[in-house]
Scaffold this motif. Sequence first.
Motif, PDB file in Angstrom:
ATOM      1  N   SER A 203      13.230  89.109  17.614  1.00  0.00           N
ATOM      2  CA  SER A 203      14.523  89.749  17.342  1.00  0.00           C
ATOM      3  C   SER A 203      14.802  89.771  15.845  1.00  0.00           C
ATOM      4  N   GLY A 204      14.440  88.684  15.147  1.00  0.00           N
ATOM      5  CA  GLY A 204      14.644  88.641  13.706  1.00  0.00           C
ATOM      6  C   GLY A 204      13.843  89.711  12.986  1.00  0.00           C
ATOM      7  N   ASN A 218      20.499  85.210  11.417  1.00  0.00           N
ATOM      8  CA  ASN A 218      20.937  84.373  12.538  1.00  0.00           C
ATOM      9  C   ASN A 218      19.794  84.117  13.520  1.00  0.00           C
ATOM     10  N   ASN A 219      19.013  85.165  13.799  1.00  0.00           N
ATOM     11  CA  ASN A 219      17.877  84.988  14.718  1.00  0.00           C
ATOM     12  C   ASN A 219      16.863  83.988  14.167  1.00  0.00           C
ATOM     13  N   PHE A 220      16.534  84.109  12.889  1.00  0.00           N
ATOM     14  CA  PHE A 220      15.549  83.195  12.305  1.00  0.00           C
ATOM     15  C   PHE A 220      16.070  81.761  12.272  1.00  0.00           C
ATOM     16  N   ARG A 221      17.364  81.598  11.997  1.00  0.00           N
ATOM     17  CA  ARG A 221      17.924  80.237  11.998  1.00  0.00           C
ATOM     18  C   ARG A 221      17.888  79.641  13.405  1.00  0.00           C
ATOM     19  N   ASN A 222      18.164  80.466  14.412  1.00  0.00           N
ATOM     20  CA  ASN A 222      18.080  79.970  15.796  1.00  0.00           C
ATOM     21  C   ASN A 222      16.659  79.531  16.130  1.00  0.00           C
ATOM     22  N   ALA A 223      15.669  80.355  15.724  1.00  0.00           N
ATOM     23  CA  ALA A 223      14.277  80.004  16.006  1.00  0.00           C
ATOM     24  C   ALA A 223      13.878  78.719  15.290  1.00  0.00           C
TER      25      ALA A 223
END
Length: 767
Positions: A203-204, A218-223
């Motif tokens: 998604s990132g 936000n996607n990369f931080r979640n991962a």
Amino acid sequence: MDNIAIMIKIEYTRKNILLAITTIVVISLCALGGWWLYENGYTKKIKTSIDKETLDPIYTKISSWTDKMDANTNSMLANAYADSVCSHVELIEDETCRVWGNELANYAITQKAINYANMAMYNESISLVDSVLEARHDWKKSEVSFLKYIKILSRIELGHYQVALKEATELYNESKSWTINQGDNKFEAMAPARAQAFSQICSGYANLEMNFIQSALNNFRNAESIITQTEAVDTITGLLTTQLLEIQETILTVSEYIQEPQVAMQMVQTFLQNMEDFKTKKHSNIEKYKFLNEVFVEDYALYAQIYLARASCLSGDTYGASKAFQTADSILIMNREYMSESIMADYYREKSNYYSFIKRSDLSVAYADSAATLYKAIEKPKLEVKALIAKMDGLNALGVKDIYPLAKRIIALNDSVATQKINSNASEMQTLMGMDKLAGEKADLERRQQLYIMFGVAFILGALLFIFYLRHRATQKEKAILAQQKELLKIQVDEQTKELREQKETIEAANRSITDSITYALHIQQAILPSFDIYAGNEGQPSGAFCFYQPCHIVSGDFYWAAKRGRNTLFACCDCTGHGVPGGFMSMLGTSVLADAVKNPNTEGNLAELLEVANEQLLYTLEQSGDKDSRDGMDMALIEYNPDNSTISLASANRTSMLFINGEWIQHKGVKRGIGERTLDRNTRPFQTEVFNVKKGDRIFLFSDGYPDQFGGPRNKKIGNKGVTAILEQTNNMPFNQLYQFISDKYWEWRGDCEQLDDISMLCVEI
């Protein structure tokens, strides 16, 4: 003339009928052979018993294909080995053994999907993943998540960002409902977390391509959070190490876009700490996946210092940025020979930004120019544009006004990748040039007015109006001509681009079709090659045999052969004229000639006569094809083992062989005469048979000229027969089950990065 035309037509029809009949016969024989192998080969062995002694050959066979798949650098050939693994696993019917086989089959299919993606065959990779997920229901959750990850990344490479986002979201939601049995291992137990990390990474990337910077961040931080929480599990850390480093690198880049220097600085510190952990902490699967080799660590250590310098600049800490570049310089000096052009280009661009930040525009322009040159060489137009922008900014700061050609070059480089900053800089530059021009005209006008006041205001105004009118007409005409030329040029470029694209697609389709056909021919050729399980290891046979077999162009002109004649066992290593498809045809013809010759009663107990019969049969076959001047043929080394009197008979046609008998090495050069030579007087160079007494443990090595003719080594020379002898002499006391790997390792060690020029085969038989 009519009669001649009719005769030609009849002859053409006759040849077509003969060709059709021959094709039907060959296909029928292949089908019959496949049926016989199925009924009497591997399947029968597995059906009769599943004890370890019976399964050992199957284990060895499938494991051998898996090793070849991992070791081969040719993606298409590696895919062929993956297919072989799956086809052999399908022969296993017992459930106990099939569990083991399925693990290797799943691994082979996954590697095949990765190979397609690495070859930029993204549609093929997606189709393979879809077909596997639809057909196989025994895959573990971890395998499912990794396959879907490969599929979504392929979608992103194809530009299907919305579809990729949808599938990534579905994977994330699906993994939340996964239930893992308590009996599964730790790696499988972490499958939901791993799938969630994969979905956030995909998604990132998709959001980043669509310039949704905040969503991508936000996607990369979640991962990153998911991976960090699962870091205690060794297998998870090993598999996701590269993803974690890529995520941190991307967050640093995105942090610059949204102006979050503190976030960037904090991420750099975490990045540096991770690098120290990677140097000291040993995970259980590092060796298997080879993620953390020395070059990898030093590459990311250099990147870490570059990002530290960038974050320091964003925070206003020029001293910290200077120290970071000093550390980066020391890393670069120690590892310059290992650094890629991509890393060096990134390094030069960051240095250009740093010198621009501290107002050293001269150095900024020099480093930006070096970065642009490297980006152009490695075909990264987006980054080349950024480097050229940095160069243009530096020239602007130095007061260089004649930079309009550089702006035109940037705009012409690629309109689709030119950012708003390029347009802004180009526009500002044009405005500045226009203002300078207008200022000069205004001063000139004022001087004219001062001169013309003396002659009258009316005359001056009339003259000025006339001048402005003429200039306006000329400007409008030039603009119209330029617009027309630009439109014509655009049409020509579009037409040429369309034509080139169509030609490219046609060539790629033809290439795929040809490669697929040759790869299928490989399967046919491999089906003809003998299985040593039938001719070695049983009572009255040699105790073991193998062949190091390395085709040059998928299909091989080399082949090995084995047959039974009474209690005796025959082995041969043959090198046909040519390699690739022509060599493959000759190898099939050679197999047929040997099969006919061994059935001839006159050749029994006389290998020299067998070679003579094979020579006559090959000559007859080639002359029947109508090619009287053909020089096609084959070289061959042939042995026959007699268990009743413990002897080895050896006859050779233009091939050198090595024998290790009674603790001594014997080099047998054979007769300098090939199979298929027409102009030969048989009385001058007849084939000869030599007989050797052997005992248990003696070894015979038969090989084609591909192994000794391979270039490589420190001086890029051939191995040669002396080199082969030196390699084989190291195997005196080596166990037989280690010989194949030793010979293979020595070959790859000598070859290095050199190209393979001929087919390679080395047949070893141990008494």
